[in-house]
Design a protein around this motif. Sequence first.
Motif, PDB file in Angstrom:
ATOM      1  N   PHE A 239      -4.146  29.519  21.806  1.00 12.22           N
ATOM      2  CA  PHE A 239      -4.522  28.714  20.649  1.00 12.22           C
ATOM      3  C   PHE A 239      -5.586  27.701  21.066  1.00 12.22           C
ATOM      4  CE2 PHE A 239      -0.709  30.502  19.078  1.00 12.22           C
ATOM      5  CZ  PHE A 239      -0.641  30.301  17.700  1.00 12.22           C
ATOM      6  N   ARG A 240      -6.422  27.316  20.104  1.00 18.57           N
ATOM      7  CA  ARG A 240      -7.372  26.237  20.327  1.00 18.57           C
ATOM      8  C   ARG A 240      -7.066  25.105  19.341  1.00 18.57           C
ATOM      9  NH1 ARG A 240      -9.555  29.455  16.770  1.00 18.57           N
ATOM     10  NH2 ARG A 240     -10.910  28.659  15.093  1.00 18.57           N
ATOM     11  N   LYS A 241      -7.432  23.926  19.745  1.00 14.95           N
ATOM     12  CA  LYS A 241      -7.216  22.754  18.908  1.00 14.95           C
ATOM     13  C   LYS A 241      -8.382  22.600  17.942  1.00 14.95           C
ATOM     14  CE  LYS A 241      -5.853  19.236  21.153  1.00 14.95           C
ATOM     15  NZ  LYS A 241      -5.894  18.083  22.066  1.00 14.95           N
ATOM     16  N   VAL A 242      -8.073  22.401  16.667  1.00 14.70           N
ATOM     17  CA  VAL A 242      -9.080  22.148  15.641  1.00 14.70           C
ATOM     18  C   VAL A 242      -8.846  20.741  15.101  1.00 14.70           C
ATOM     19  CG1 VAL A 242     -10.052  22.888  13.438  1.00 14.70           C
ATOM     20  CG2 VAL A 242      -9.125  24.596  15.018  1.00 14.70           C
ATOM     21  N   THR A 243      -9.778  19.845  15.377  1.00 12.54           N
ATOM     22  CA  THR A 243      -9.661  18.456  14.930  1.00 12.54           C
ATOM     23  C   THR A 243     -10.635  18.243  13.774  1.00 12.54           C
ATOM     24  OG1 THR A 243      -9.098  17.744  17.165  1.00 12.54           O
ATOM     25  CG2 THR A 243      -9.803  16.039  15.624  1.00 12.54           C
ATOM     26  N   VAL A 244     -10.097  17.892  12.617  1.00 14.20           N
ATOM     27  CA  VAL A 244     -10.899  17.776  11.405  1.00 14.20           C
ATOM     28  C   VAL A 244     -10.918  16.317  10.948  1.00 14.20           C
ATOM     29  CG1 VAL A 244     -11.208  18.577   9.035  1.00 14.20           C
ATOM     30  CG2 VAL A 244     -10.188  20.106  10.746  1.00 14.20           C
ATOM     31  N   PRO A 245     -12.080  15.718  10.839  1.00 18.48           N
ATOM     32  CA  PRO A 245     -12.146  14.342  10.306  1.00 18.48           C
ATOM     33  C   PRO A 245     -11.596  14.301   8.885  1.00 18.48           C
ATOM     34  CG  PRO A 245     -14.245  14.991  11.287  1.00 18.48           C
ATOM     35  CD  PRO A 245     -13.410  16.238  11.194  1.00 18.48           C
ATOM     36  N   ALA A 246     -11.010  13.163   8.525  1.00 23.86           N
ATOM     37  CA  ALA A 246     -10.403  13.035   7.199  1.00 23.86           C
ATOM     38  C   ALA A 246     -10.617  11.628   6.659  1.00 23.86           C
ATOM     39  CB  ALA A 246      -8.907  13.351   7.271  1.00 23.86           C
ATOM     40  N   VAL A 247     -10.518  11.516   5.353  1.00 27.28           N
ATOM     41  CA  VAL A 247     -10.435  10.209   4.704  1.00 27.28           C
ATOM     42  C   VAL A 247      -8.972   9.917   4.369  1.00 27.28           C
ATOM     43  CG1 VAL A 247     -12.781  10.156   3.830  1.00 27.28           C
ATOM     44  CG2 VAL A 247     -11.001  11.283   2.471  1.00 27.28           C
ATOM     45  N   ASP A 248      -8.100  10.529   5.140  1.00 28.49           N
ATOM     46  CA  ASP A 248      -6.648  10.387   4.980  1.00 28.49           C
ATOM     47  C   ASP A 248      -6.220   9.100   5.672  1.00 28.49           C
ATOM     48  OD1 ASP A 248      -3.968  10.797   4.581  1.00 28.49           O
ATOM     49  OD2 ASP A 248      -3.863  12.689   5.674  1.00 28.49           O
ATOM     50  N   ASN A 249      -5.898   8.076   4.890  1.00 25.61           N
ATOM     51  CA  ASN A 249      -5.630   6.769   5.473  1.00 25.61           C
ATOM     52  C   ASN A 249      -4.146   6.415   5.427  1.00 25.61           C
ATOM     53  OD1 ASN A 249      -5.197   5.781   2.724  1.00 25.61           O
ATOM     54  ND2 ASN A 249      -7.416   5.790   2.524  1.00 25.61           N
ATOM     55  N   ARG A 250      -3.807   5.391   6.184  1.00 23.62           N
ATOM     56  CA  ARG A 250      -2.475   4.803   6.135  1.00 23.62           C
ATOM     57  C   ARG A 250      -2.636   3.290   6.028  1.00 23.62           C
ATOM     58  NH1 ARG A 250      -2.013   9.335   5.521  1.00 23.62           N
ATOM     59  NH2 ARG A 250      -0.717  10.884   6.587  1.00 23.62           N
ATOM     60  N   GLY A 251      -1.848   2.698   5.163  1.00 21.41           N
ATOM     61  CA  GLY A 251      -1.951   1.259   4.979  1.00 21.41           C
ATOM     62  C   GLY A 251      -0.686   0.685   4.386  1.00 21.41           C
ATOM     63  N   LEU A 252      -0.570  -0.631   4.498  1.00 20.90           N
ATOM     64  CA  LEU A 252       0.586  -1.349   3.972  1.00 20.90           C
ATOM     65  C   LEU A 252       0.281  -1.892   2.585  1.00 20.90           C
ATOM     66  CD1 LEU A 252       1.943  -3.609   6.863  1.00 20.90           C
ATOM     67  CD2 LEU A 252       3.014  -1.585   5.880  1.00 20.90           C
ATOM     68  N   SER A 253       1.100  -1.514   1.622  1.00 25.12           N
ATOM     69  CA  SER A 253       1.007  -2.121   0.299  1.00 25.12           C
ATOM     70  C   SER A 253       1.680  -3.495   0.346  1.00 25.12           C
ATOM     71  CB  SER A 253       1.709  -1.252  -0.736  1.00 25.12           C
ATOM     72  OG  SER A 253       3.092  -1.103  -0.414  1.00 25.12           O
ATOM     73  N   PHE A 254       1.174  -4.426  -0.441  1.00 28.10           N
ATOM     74  CA  PHE A 254       1.755  -5.770  -0.510  1.00 28.10           C
ATOM     75  C   PHE A 254       2.208  -6.064  -1.938  1.00 28.10           C
ATOM     76  CE2 PHE A 254      -1.248  -6.998   3.084  1.00 28.10           C
ATOM     77  CZ  PHE A 254      -0.245  -7.077   4.037  1.00 28.10           C
ATOM     78  N   PRO A 255       3.505  -6.345  -2.161  1.00 29.50           N
ATOM     79  CA  PRO A 255       3.897  -6.908  -3.453  1.00 29.50           C
ATOM     80  C   PRO A 255       3.154  -8.236  -3.669  1.00 29.50           C
ATOM     81  CG  PRO A 255       5.814  -6.115  -2.253  1.00 29.50           C
ATOM     82  CD  PRO A 255       4.661  -6.072  -1.298  1.00 29.50           C
ATOM     83  N   MET A 256       2.475  -8.345  -4.804  1.00 29.46           N
ATOM     84  CA  MET A 256       1.521  -9.433  -5.004  1.00 29.46           C
ATOM     85  C   MET A 256       2.097 -10.626  -5.747  1.00 29.46           C
ATOM     86  SD  MET A 256      -1.423  -8.419  -3.690  1.00 29.46           S
ATOM     87  CE  MET A 256      -2.693  -9.344  -4.540  1.00 29.46           C
ATOM     88  N   THR A 257       3.230 -10.461  -6.388  1.00 30.65           N
ATOM     89  CA  THR A 257       3.760 -11.529  -7.228  1.00 30.65           C
ATOM     90  C   THR A 257       5.030 -12.117  -6.620  1.00 30.65           C
ATOM     91  OG1 THR A 257       5.162 -10.031  -8.534  1.00 30.65           O
ATOM     92  CG2 THR A 257       2.876 -10.328  -9.256  1.00 30.65           C
ATOM     93  N   ALA A 258       5.404 -13.297  -7.116  1.00 35.99           N
ATOM     94  CA  ALA A 258       6.707 -13.867  -6.766  1.00 35.99           C
ATOM     95  C   ALA A 258       7.794 -12.996  -7.399  1.00 35.99           C
ATOM     96  CB  ALA A 258       6.805 -15.296  -7.272  1.00 35.99           C
ATOM     97  N   PRO A 259       9.006 -13.016  -6.838  1.00 39.01           N
ATOM     98  CA  PRO A 259      10.070 -12.177  -7.387  1.00 39.01           C
ATOM     99  C   PRO A 259      10.282 -12.425  -8.878  1.00 39.01           C
ATOM    100  CG  PRO A 259      10.719 -13.045  -5.260  1.00 39.01           C
ATOM    101  CD  PRO A 259       9.446 -13.728  -5.615  1.00 39.01           C
ATOM    102  N   GLY A 260      10.456 -11.338  -9.618  1.00 35.77           N
ATOM    103  CA  GLY A 260      10.669 -11.436 -11.054  1.00 35.77           C
ATOM    104  C   GLY A 260      10.926 -10.064 -11.645  1.00 35.77           C
ATOM    105  N   GLN A 261      10.804  -9.974 -12.960  1.00 39.46           N
ATOM    106  CA  GLN A 261      11.062  -8.734 -13.674  1.00 39.46           C
ATOM    107  C   GLN A 261       9.811  -8.293 -14.423  1.00 39.46           C
ATOM    108  OE1 GLN A 261      14.236  -6.939 -14.078  1.00 39.46           O
ATOM    109  NE2 GLN A 261      14.712  -8.138 -12.243  1.00 39.46           N
ATOM    110  N   VAL A 262       9.488  -7.010 -14.338  1.00 40.52           N
ATOM    111  CA  VAL A 262       8.409  -6.401 -15.116  1.00 40.52           C
ATOM    112  C   VAL A 262       8.967  -5.128 -15.738  1.00 40.52           C
ATOM    113  CG1 VAL A 262       6.148  -5.319 -15.072  1.00 40.52           C
ATOM    114  CG2 VAL A 262       6.564  -7.345 -13.673  1.00 40.52           C
ATOM    115  N   ASN A 263       8.946  -5.084 -17.068  1.00 40.63           N
ATOM    116  CA  ASN A 263       9.475  -3.921 -17.784  1.00 40.63           C
ATOM    117  C   ASN A 263      10.895  -3.586 -17.339  1.00 40.63           C
ATOM    118  OD1 ASN A 263       7.005  -3.603 -19.170  1.00 40.63           O
ATOM    119  ND2 ASN A 263       6.169  -2.376 -17.478  1.00 40.63           N
ATOM    120  N   GLY A 264      11.683  -4.623 -17.115  1.00 49.10           N
ATOM    121  CA  GLY A 264      13.071  -4.430 -16.726  1.00 49.10           C
ATOM    122  C   GLY A 264      13.283  -4.046 -15.285  1.00 49.10           C
ATOM    123  N   GLU A 265      12.220  -4.058 -14.482  1.00 49.28           N
ATOM    124  CA  GLU A 265      12.303  -3.658 -13.087  1.00 49.28           C
ATOM    125  C   GLU A 265      12.037  -4.862 -12.183  1.00 49.28           C
ATOM    126  OE1 GLU A 265      10.901   0.234 -10.551  1.00 49.28           O
ATOM    127  OE2 GLU A 265       9.640  -0.480 -12.165  1.00 49.28           O
TER     128      GLU A 265
END
Length: 518
Positions: A239-265
């Motif tokens: 087998f040979r290795k095939v390395t393909v560039p990607a725009v496949d990213n990983r990142g941390l989402s941040f809850p932006m608001t103080a704790p509360g309720q939106v649409n009952g959630e």
Amino acid sequence: MKIFGAGVLIVSGVLAAAVPAAAKSELILAIGGEPDTGYDPLLGWGRYGHPLFQSTLLKRDAALETVPDLASAWSLSDDRLVWTITLRPGVTFSDGTPLSAEDVAFTFNEAAKAGGVLDLTVMDSAEAIDDLTVEIRLKRPWVTFSENFYSLGIVPSDGYGPGYARNPVGSGPFKMVSWTEGEQLIVEANPDYYGQKPEFERLTFVFSGEDTSLAAARTGQVDMVSVPALMADDNIDGFRKVTVPAVDNRGLSFPMTAPGQVNGETVGNDVTSDLAIRRAVNLGVDREQLVEVALNGYGRPAYGPADGLPWSNPDAAVAHDPDGARALLDEAGWAVGDDGIRVRDGVKAAFDIYYPASDSVRQALAVVTAEQLKSLGIAARPMGATWEQIGRVDHQQPVMFGWGSHSPLEVYSLYNSAWGGIEFYNPGYFSDETVDAHFADAQQSASLEASYPDWQAAEWDGQTGFSARGLAGWAWLVNLDHVYFATDCLDIGDTQVEPHGHGWPITAMIEQWKWTCE
């Protein structure tokens, strides 16, 4: 799937001898990509790579340039409200029925009803003018609407209904033979396909864990396997290795608001809702170290959701600056406590980092990121979970998400106020009037190319934006390379810069794959 000796593959209890190298007409692929909702384009199948079973109106070649697929001509009216699509003649579905403009109109109208992640909210109607002409009318100009021409597979108007996702009929290069969920999918070449015929008559996609897939490659039981970065330095005989560039990213989402309720959630987080915390995390993480440790060097740092693409703003990137991060936290009143964790008004600078427990790369990223944040006085706890569990907390805790698309629509979906809480898009409820205004300007542009400055301004316009220099709605960490091991006898030709890994992006150019061994 079970692996045994002597070149034998056991799948679902069926004994199958490994196919010899000569006269190869079948491939066995362990490249992931089993969708939870099946193979229905109206539910999102094909968004991250060609849908394989279905045709799309347009495609992208290896250089990501537009080429025709079902469409032979396409044009947009001067007021940018009506798309006119002319179809190639003589196309049939895999069940032998003809494909007409009525099927295209049906697909777009039904997809608009389905809602969800498809960019069809601005569509007013799709109508078949004659057998080969479709008119799609928009409520207002919308520059990213044409992205549906590349990703929305066309389904038959008379054959679509319940059960379609598990028994799809389309006009693509392959058709389904059988699908054993969680184990394997078998497809065969569609003999009536109008385009360039693939060389291989049969493909078996094996759905197995990372270790099992790699073991199958070592024993010659698969012809290609995708591997996570931490396994990419392995060597496999033949087998040979095939390395393909990607725009496949990983990142941390941040809850932006103080704790509360939106649409009952329940939403929000009393730590990540502070801009100083979000900016400090962005400054304090060492992205180069993350690439080396968590990706084994197979990738590059990420500073936004579309790095390197023309709608991304390179001026939005921030340098690694842990001293600057600590100064930000000091100024914001986050004082270091006796245990080394910062605290303000009785609230500790602590949060969880959720990641899918089955994903070794995201686990490594979460662990290394948490370790790096300790030096800032921020306590982050990696938490492996199922996607179902993550869906219950993603509005309240940071999540190690993965995105990456060939379209700026994804940037819009991650940061536009109206997308807050829709599926996994914009889980932190990012909302900013200035960013929304830049997005609106981009969508109203005369062409995609003309919209690029507005997308860039949404990321950073010199004063604000969604990026780490602005409101820091996410901490983007790394862009992955996609790594495959392919048998030496398989030539896959040119590859695209790949999007996020759902589906099989490596198969986007499968018509050029060739078997080179005699």
